[in-house]
Design a protein around this motif. Structure first.
Motif, PDB file in Angstrom:
ATOM      1  N   PHE A  45       0.824  -1.220   0.000  1.00  0.00           N
ATOM      2  CA  PHE A  45       0.000   0.000   0.000  1.00  0.00           C
ATOM      3  C   PHE A  45       0.856   1.267   0.000  1.00  0.00           C
ATOM      4  N   GLY A  46       2.014   1.205   0.635  1.00  0.00           N
ATOM      5  CA  GLY A  46       2.930   2.355   0.634  1.00  0.00           C
ATOM      6  C   GLY A  46       3.378   2.674  -0.782  1.00  0.00           C
ATOM      7  N   VAL A  47       3.692   1.616  -1.538  1.00  0.00           N
ATOM      8  CA  VAL A  47       4.136   1.803  -2.927  1.00  0.00           C
ATOM      9  C   VAL A  47       2.981   2.378  -3.753  1.00  0.00           C
ATOM     10  N   GLU A  48       1.789   1.851  -3.515  1.00  0.00           N
ATOM     11  CA  GLU A  48       0.596   2.322  -4.236  1.00  0.00           C
ATOM     12  C   GLU A  48       0.368   3.819  -3.982  1.00  0.00           C
ATOM     13  N   ASN A  49       0.564   4.242  -2.735  1.00  0.00           N
ATOM     14  CA  ASN A  49       0.374   5.661  -2.405  1.00  0.00           C
ATOM     15  C   ASN A  49       1.350   6.547  -3.178  1.00  0.00           C
ATOM     16  N   LEU A  50       2.602   6.102  -3.252  1.00  0.00           N
ATOM     17  CA  LEU A  50       3.604   6.899  -3.979  1.00  0.00           C
ATOM     18  C   LEU A  50       3.245   6.957  -5.467  1.00  0.00           C
ATOM     19  N   VAL A  51       2.897   5.784  -6.025  1.00  0.00           N
ATOM     20  CA  VAL A  51       2.553   5.721  -7.454  1.00  0.00           C
ATOM     21  C   VAL A  51       1.353   6.629  -7.759  1.00  0.00           C
ATOM     22  N   ASN A  52       0.312   6.548  -6.939  1.00  0.00           N
ATOM     23  CA  ASN A  52      -0.894   7.360  -7.183  1.00  0.00           C
ATOM     24  C   ASN A  52      -0.589   8.845  -7.135  1.00  0.00           C
ATOM     25  N   SER A  53       0.252   9.217  -6.181  1.00  0.00           N
ATOM     26  CA  SER A  53       0.555  10.627  -6.031  1.00  0.00           C
ATOM     27  C   SER A  53       1.373  11.132  -7.217  1.00  0.00           C
ATOM     28  N   ILE A  54       2.327  10.316  -7.666  1.00  0.00           N
ATOM     29  CA  ILE A  54       3.154  10.725  -8.815  1.00  0.00           C
ATOM     30  C   ILE A  54       2.283  10.781 -10.075  1.00  0.00           C
ATOM     31  N   LYS A  55       1.340   9.812 -10.165  1.00  0.00           N
ATOM     32  CA  LYS A  55       0.479   9.725 -11.362  1.00  0.00           C
ATOM     33  C   LYS A  55      -0.295  11.024 -11.578  1.00  0.00           C
ATOM     34  N   SER A  56      -0.736  11.613 -10.487  1.00  0.00           N
ATOM     35  CA  SER A  56      -1.590  12.788 -10.665  1.00  0.00           C
ATOM     36  C   SER A  56      -0.802  14.060 -10.975  1.00  0.00           C
ATOM     37  N   ARG A  57       0.513  14.052 -10.799  1.00  0.00           N
ATOM     38  CA  ARG A  57       1.251  15.288 -11.116  1.00  0.00           C
ATOM     39  C   ARG A  57       2.528  15.097 -11.927  1.00  0.00           C
ATOM     40  N   GLY A  58       2.883  13.849 -12.274  1.00  0.00           N
ATOM     41  CA  GLY A  58       4.062  13.598 -13.109  1.00  0.00           C
ATOM     42  C   GLY A  58       5.330  13.506 -12.289  1.00  0.00           C
ATOM     43  N   GLY A  59       6.338  12.827 -12.821  1.00  0.00           N
ATOM     44  CA  GLY A  59       7.593  12.649 -12.090  1.00  0.00           C
ATOM     45  C   GLY A  59       8.083  11.222 -12.244  1.00  0.00           C
ATOM     46  N   LYS A  60       9.344  11.020 -11.806  1.00  0.00           N
ATOM     47  CA  LYS A  60       9.963   9.697 -11.958  1.00  0.00           C
ATOM     48  C   LYS A  60       9.960   8.956 -10.631  1.00  0.00           C
ATOM     49  N   LEU A  61       9.921   7.620 -10.731  1.00  0.00           N
ATOM     50  CA  LEU A  61      10.036   6.796  -9.512  1.00  0.00           C
ATOM     51  C   LEU A  61      11.062   5.697  -9.724  1.00  0.00           C
ATOM     52  N   ILE A  62      11.974   5.555  -8.736  1.00  0.00           N
ATOM     53  CA  ILE A  62      12.822   4.361  -8.673  1.00  0.00           C
ATOM     54  C   ILE A  62      12.387   3.615  -7.418  1.00  0.00           C
ATOM     55  N   HIS A  63      11.930   2.389  -7.611  1.00  0.00           N
ATOM     56  CA  HIS A  63      11.463   1.573  -6.489  1.00  0.00           C
ATOM     57  C   HIS A  63      12.418   0.389  -6.322  1.00  0.00           C
ATOM     58  N   ILE A  64      12.734   0.068  -5.065  1.00  0.00           N
ATOM     59  CA  ILE A  64      13.706  -1.013  -4.818  1.00  0.00           C
ATOM     60  C   ILE A  64      12.996  -2.299  -4.404  1.00  0.00           C
ATOM     61  N   SER A  65      13.362  -3.391  -5.077  1.00  0.00           N
ATOM     62  CA  SER A  65      12.793  -4.691  -4.714  1.00  0.00           C
ATOM     63  C   SER A  65      13.915  -5.712  -4.469  1.00  0.00           C
ATOM     64  N   THR A  66      13.566  -6.977  -4.501  1.00  0.00           N
ATOM     65  CA  THR A  66      14.456  -7.975  -3.910  1.00  0.00           C
ATOM     66  C   THR A  66      14.592  -9.265  -4.718  1.00  0.00           C
ATOM     67  N   ASP A  67      15.730  -9.927  -4.526  1.00  0.00           N
ATOM     68  CA  ASP A  67      15.954 -11.272  -5.098  1.00  0.00           C
ATOM     69  C   ASP A  67      14.996 -12.307  -4.474  1.00  0.00           C
ATOM     70  N   TYR A  68      14.366 -11.967  -3.339  1.00  0.00           N
ATOM     71  CA  TYR A  68      13.483 -12.936  -2.667  1.00  0.00           C
ATOM     72  C   TYR A  68      12.143 -13.121  -3.385  1.00  0.00           C
ATOM     73  N   VAL A  69      11.986 -12.466  -4.557  1.00  0.00           N
ATOM     74  CA  VAL A  69      10.800 -12.767  -5.379  1.00  0.00           C
ATOM     75  C   VAL A  69      11.002 -14.097  -6.121  1.00  0.00           C
ATOM     76  N   PHE A  70      12.226 -14.636  -6.098  1.00  0.00           N
ATOM     77  CA  PHE A  70      12.511 -15.912  -6.771  1.00  0.00           C
ATOM     78  C   PHE A  70      12.550 -17.049  -5.748  1.00  0.00           C
ATOM     79  N   ASN A  71      12.273 -18.280  -6.230  1.00  0.00           N
ATOM     80  CA  ASN A  71      12.293 -19.410  -5.290  1.00  0.00           C
ATOM     81  C   ASN A  71      13.676 -20.052  -5.139  1.00  0.00           C
ATOM     82  N   GLY A  72      14.644 -19.640  -5.962  1.00  0.00           N
ATOM     83  CA  GLY A  72      16.006 -20.130  -5.784  1.00  0.00           C
ATOM     84  C   GLY A  72      16.274 -21.485  -6.408  1.00  0.00           C
ATOM     85  N   GLU A  73      15.364 -21.955  -7.257  1.00  0.00           N
ATOM     86  CA  GLU A  73      15.581 -23.281  -7.847  1.00  0.00           C
ATOM     87  C   GLU A  73      16.394 -23.237  -9.138  1.00  0.00           C
TER      88      GLU A  73
END
Ligand SMILES: NC(=O)c1ccc[n+]([C@@H]2O[C@H](COP(=O)([O-])OP(=O)(O)OC[C@H]3O[C@@H](n4cnc5c(N)ncnc54)[C@H](OP(=O)(O)O)[C@@H]3O)[C@@H](O)[C@H]2O)c1
Length: 289
Positions: A81-109
């Motif tokens: 929800f925090g990410v959604e809030n940032l995205v929504n706010s940027i959407k209404s007025r323009g601007g760039k976003l760099i969001h950081i995510s993780t290798d833990y989205v993979f199962n490691g197989e």
């Protein structure tokens, strides 16, 4: 640009803060959860409007991987929800976003370094909430990228390097897992990449918004610990142990090396070898003592 860095008291946020002193062309706004709680939509919107923010580097995250297994709602609040809030706010007025995510989205197989388009299969709450955050950025119409990274450490905050240095100075020997393979990432190297990309004159996203970044090379946690003792001049002996003998609440991928070719090509980035960066970080940690 007016650049907001969220999660500014964390490892990555602190490194960006230090490096930003050399970025004279932009005005920076650094906030931790007390200054700007990204889970509060109205507050986020108000902050971005009031300060005319047109660039955001989102370093905020619910990052306690084991605790997250018993705190799903808390992890969802920040990582989704925090990410959604940032995205929504940027959407209404323009601007760039760099969001950081993780290798833990993979199962490691896998047995080959993960590419951005490889199958996603998180093993726990942290990875699955971070994946939902990625999806929100990916499906948005804003100018944004997601950088997945791994095994982050820094002279700031708490991390594996500082824990190993502390334990190594207290004990004669330590057992460290050797059957989880990945790549350590010095938060300062990732901070440089974030600042380089946010400052570009051109559009930052292409056909796909996901990118991978870690340091170069491959290691097990055991190799990482051995190098920490070596560069820290610590005489503690390190022995290899299996994951099954070190129980944690959250399951971790056995293999999470990231393929970084895309970020290197698209943004003309050179990636330092993990041992070289580790040496620099330990010098910085020892300088601060
Ligand atoms: N550490 C790793 O090994 C690793 C690996 C892969 C990816 N990542 C990702 O990289 C990013 C940065 O990681 P890091 O190691 O720098 O994290 P960190 O040191 O744990 O810092 C997290 C930051 O997030 C802030 N935060 C937490 N809840 C917040 C909220 N509701 N509103 C605003 N800020 C909030 C914290 O502020 P307070 O201190 O005020 O709570 C802190 O500044 C995160 O997205 C993480 O998922 C990290």
């Amino acid at each position: 640009m007016n650049i907001l860095v969220t999660g500014a008291s964390g490892q990555l946020g602190s490194e960006i803060k230090e490096l930003s002193l050399n970025y004279t062309g932009s005005k920076f706004f650094f906030e931790d959860s007390k200054g700007l709680d990204i889970t509060n939509a109205a507050f986020v919107d108000d902050y971005i409007e009031k300060n005319k923010i047109n660039g955001v580097i989102n370093c905020a995250g619910y990052t306690a991987v084991d605790k997250a297994e018993e705190a799903l709602e808390e992890a969802k609040k920040v990582n989704i929800f925090g990410v959604e809030n940032l995205v929504n706010s940027i959407k209404s007025r323009g601007g760039k976003l760099i969001h950081i995510s993780t290798d833990y989205v993979f199962n490691g197989e896998s047995f080959l370094p993960y590419k951005e388009e490889d199958n996603i299969a998180p093993l726990g709450v942290y990875g699955s909430t971070k994946r939902r955050g990625e999806e929100i950025v990916e499906s948005s119409s804003i100018e944004a990228i997601v950088i997945r990274t791994s095994w982050v450490y820094s002279a700031y905050g708490n991390n594996f390097v500082k824990t190993m240095m502390k334990l190594g100075n207290e004990r004669e020997s330590l057992g460290v897992i050797y059957d989880q393979i990945g790549t350590p990432t010095y938060a300062r190297d990732l901070a440089k990449v974030c600042l380089h990309i946010i400052s570009l004159d051109r559009k930052i996203d292409r056909d796909s918004k996901i990118y991978h970044f870690s340091n170069e090379g491959v290691a097990s946690w055991y190799d990482f610990a051995k190098a920490i003792m070596e560069f820290g001049n610590i005489s503690c002996s390190v022995t290899p142990i299996e994951s099954k003998d070190y129980k944690t609440l959250a399951k971790r991928p056995h293999y999470s090396v990231l393929n970084k070719q895309k970020i290197k090509n698209d943004f003309n980035i050179e990636v330092p070898y993990w041992r070289d960066s580790l040496k620099k970080c330990i010098l910085n940690i020892n300088k601060e003592k």
